[in-house]
Enzyme design. Structure first.
Site, PDB file in Angstrom:
ATOM      1  CG  ASP A   1      42.218  46.290  40.720  1.00 17.36           C
ATOM      2  OD1 ASP A   1      43.508  45.969  39.613  1.00 17.36           O
ATOM      3  OD2 ASP A   1      42.087  47.124  40.890  1.00 17.36           O
TER       4      ASP A   1
ATOM      5  CG  MET B   1      47.006  45.794  40.108  1.00 16.71           C
ATOM      6  SD  MET B   1      46.319  44.961  38.153  1.00 16.71           S
ATOM      7  CE  MET B   1      48.184  44.302  38.390  1.00 16.71           C
ATOM      8  CG  HIS B   2      49.437  49.723  37.560  1.00 14.53           C
ATOM      9  ND1 HIS B   2      50.524  49.126  37.449  1.00 14.53           N
ATOM     10  CD2 HIS B   2      48.398  49.860  36.893  1.00 14.53           C
ATOM     11  CE1 HIS B   2      48.884  48.096  36.755  1.00 14.53           C
ATOM     12  NE2 HIS B   2      47.991  48.783  36.459  1.00 14.53           N
TER      13      HIS B   2
END
Length: 478
Positions: free
Chosen positions: A232, A76-77
């Protein structure tokens, strides 16, 4: 037949399942991380495409002529910046990159971010990274036409479309997490525009169709749907069947996660708990996140000149925490500290501290960090009635006994198999292709239930208190 692709930090994994959700084949392609400066963590998106080509090529040998859907999961991110021609403008800034700590603090000081996103603006989130780019790489920022999360760059390659889904988008600091839509207010506050964002879908919905040229190249049918997928951890929640309130899992991977499903939206940013959309419509989840779990054990193994598996194998039965304490903050910490600058430490070293004692201290340190996450989740009203263990660290019975004892909660260990992000993504592909719902998201068969070692409960309570005292002592030291 359904395929899940999980784009992790260290590799891309593909899992192929049938209509009965039996795993038919798997393939993995490794990835590396670039750290050009202290606190930086980057990857080249072109490497993700090469990894996907490798995985699809290997699975094509199994035969993909009956494939109906592909689901995506991923780290992520990450900030993947594209120009108007969809060319990548710079390496992707990853989830564990802390360069934007000052920008994160600045955005977090604006009360709208916590109120609308439901979360602290952490340095690893996407919005502060774009503010950092605007200030330090203004020419790149000026050319940025789209910002995609890592798995959604894979989707662009697969489909030609810019699409994200709710669970991953919730980790950007741009999503109105309650309304499950981009927030014009938060975008504007960080110098961004809605047209720079991808279209949003739910994780179990069809996001787009596979490009015909890729279908032909890898021997796939003409019409293959691409599911929205999930970040995830949300995809892992789908993989292990953690989708209802009271269900939780602890993930002992590179980072550590205590993940709990929620039926409703109940944010409490002050706890540093992550409150995100789940990968199914109308559901949310919360996470306590620590940045180094098996990463901490691997770091110590390198220092000791051996492997993490060998260290964990030498420990015998669970023991009371000793004098040596380990703070696992090798690259900062999220829950509950929200501190990008804090660093790890051994405390209480003495002549009697040998390799075994130090290894136990490392495992205990991560265990106590997970207990901090449990306490933070409890402060929001989230309850944990059942707890599954996943990730590479779950192979250590010693570690699982330590976690069960520290949390006072039995830990269930699934049968051998992969129930992580790739499997969850494959389940989401099945849902998108067939219209199936949450009823297919069952929990795996349990091979063992690790009970708390009751005679050591008080010792672990005392160990956690010493850990918290050490935590307070090292704050502000670098």
């Amino acid at each position: 037949m359904y395929l899940g692709l999980d784009l992790g930090t260290s590799g891309l994994k593909g899992v192929l399942i049938d209509d009965a959700q039996t795993v038919l084949a798997e393939a993995v392609a490794p990835l590396t991380v670039s750290r050009p400066h202290d606190g930086w963590s980057e990857q080249a998106p072109a490497d993700w495409i090469r990894a996907a080509e490798k995985v699809l090529g290997e699975l094509a040998g199994f035969g993909l002529g009956a494939l109906r859907g592909i689901g995506l999961s991923g780290q992520m991110h990450g900030a993947t910046l594209l120009d108007a021609a969809d060319d990548v403008l710079r390496p992707c800034i990853l989830w564990n990159d802390t360069r934007a700590a000052a920008e994160a603090a600045e955005l977090d000081a604006d009360p709208r971010f916590r109120a609308i996103s439901g979360n602290i603006v952490f340095p690893g989130f996407t919005a502060p990274k774009l503010l950092w780019v605007a200030r330090h790489e203004p020419q790149i920022f000026a050319r940025t036409a789209k910002v995609l999360l890592p798995k959604d760059y894979l989707r662009l390659w697969l489909t030609g479309e810019h699409v994200a889904e709710m669970s991953d988008a919730a980790g950007t600091s741009w999503l109105d997490t309650a309304k499950r839509d981009w927030s014009e207010e938060l975008l504007s506050a960080s110098g961004m525009r809605r047209e720079q964002m991808p279209r949003l879908v739910e994780g179990s919905e069809v996001s787009a169709l596979l490009r015909p040229e890729l279908a032909q190249r890898f021997g796939l049918p003409k019409r293959v749907v691409i599911a929205g997928g999930g970040g995830d951890n949300a995809a892992s929640g789908i993989g292990v069947g953690v989708v209802r309130a009271g269900q939780a899992f602890v993930s002992l991977g590179t980072s550590g996660v205590l993940f709990a499903a929620n039926d409703g939206y109940q944010p409490d940013p002050a706890t540093a708990v992550h409150t995100f959309c789940h990968a199914l419509p109308g559901t949310w989840h919360q996470m306590g996140v620590i940045l180094a779990a098996t990463d901490a054990l691997n770091w110590f193994a390198r220092l000791a000149g051996t492997s993490a598996a060998e260290l964990a194998a030498d420990l015998g039965p669970l023991k009371a925490p000793g004098k040596t304490r380990f703070l696992p903050y090798l690259g900062g910490e999220r829950t509950p500290l929200n501190d990008a600058a804090v660093r790890g430490a051994f405390i209480g070293l003495e002549h009697a501290t040998d390799r075994e004692a130090a290894t136990r201290a490392v495992l205990e340190g991560v265990t106590f960090a997970i207990r901090d996450c449990r306490d933070a989740l409890a402060a929001t009203g989230t309850r944990i009635e059942s707890l599954l263990a996943v990730g590479g660290g779950s192979r250590s019975r010693y570690w699982l006994e330590a976690i069960a004892t520290a949390l006072g909660t039995p830990v269930s260990l699934p049968i051998a198999g992969d129930f992580g992000g790739a499997f969850g993504a494959a389940r989401l592909a099945l849902m998108a292709a067939t219209g199936a719902g949450a009823e297919i998201v069952t929990q795996p068969t349990i091979s063992a239930v690790i009970e708390p070692v009751s005679v050591l409960s008080s010792a672990f309570d005392e160990g956690h208190a010493r850990y918290r005292a050490a935590q307070a002592a090292i704050r502000g030291l670098t």
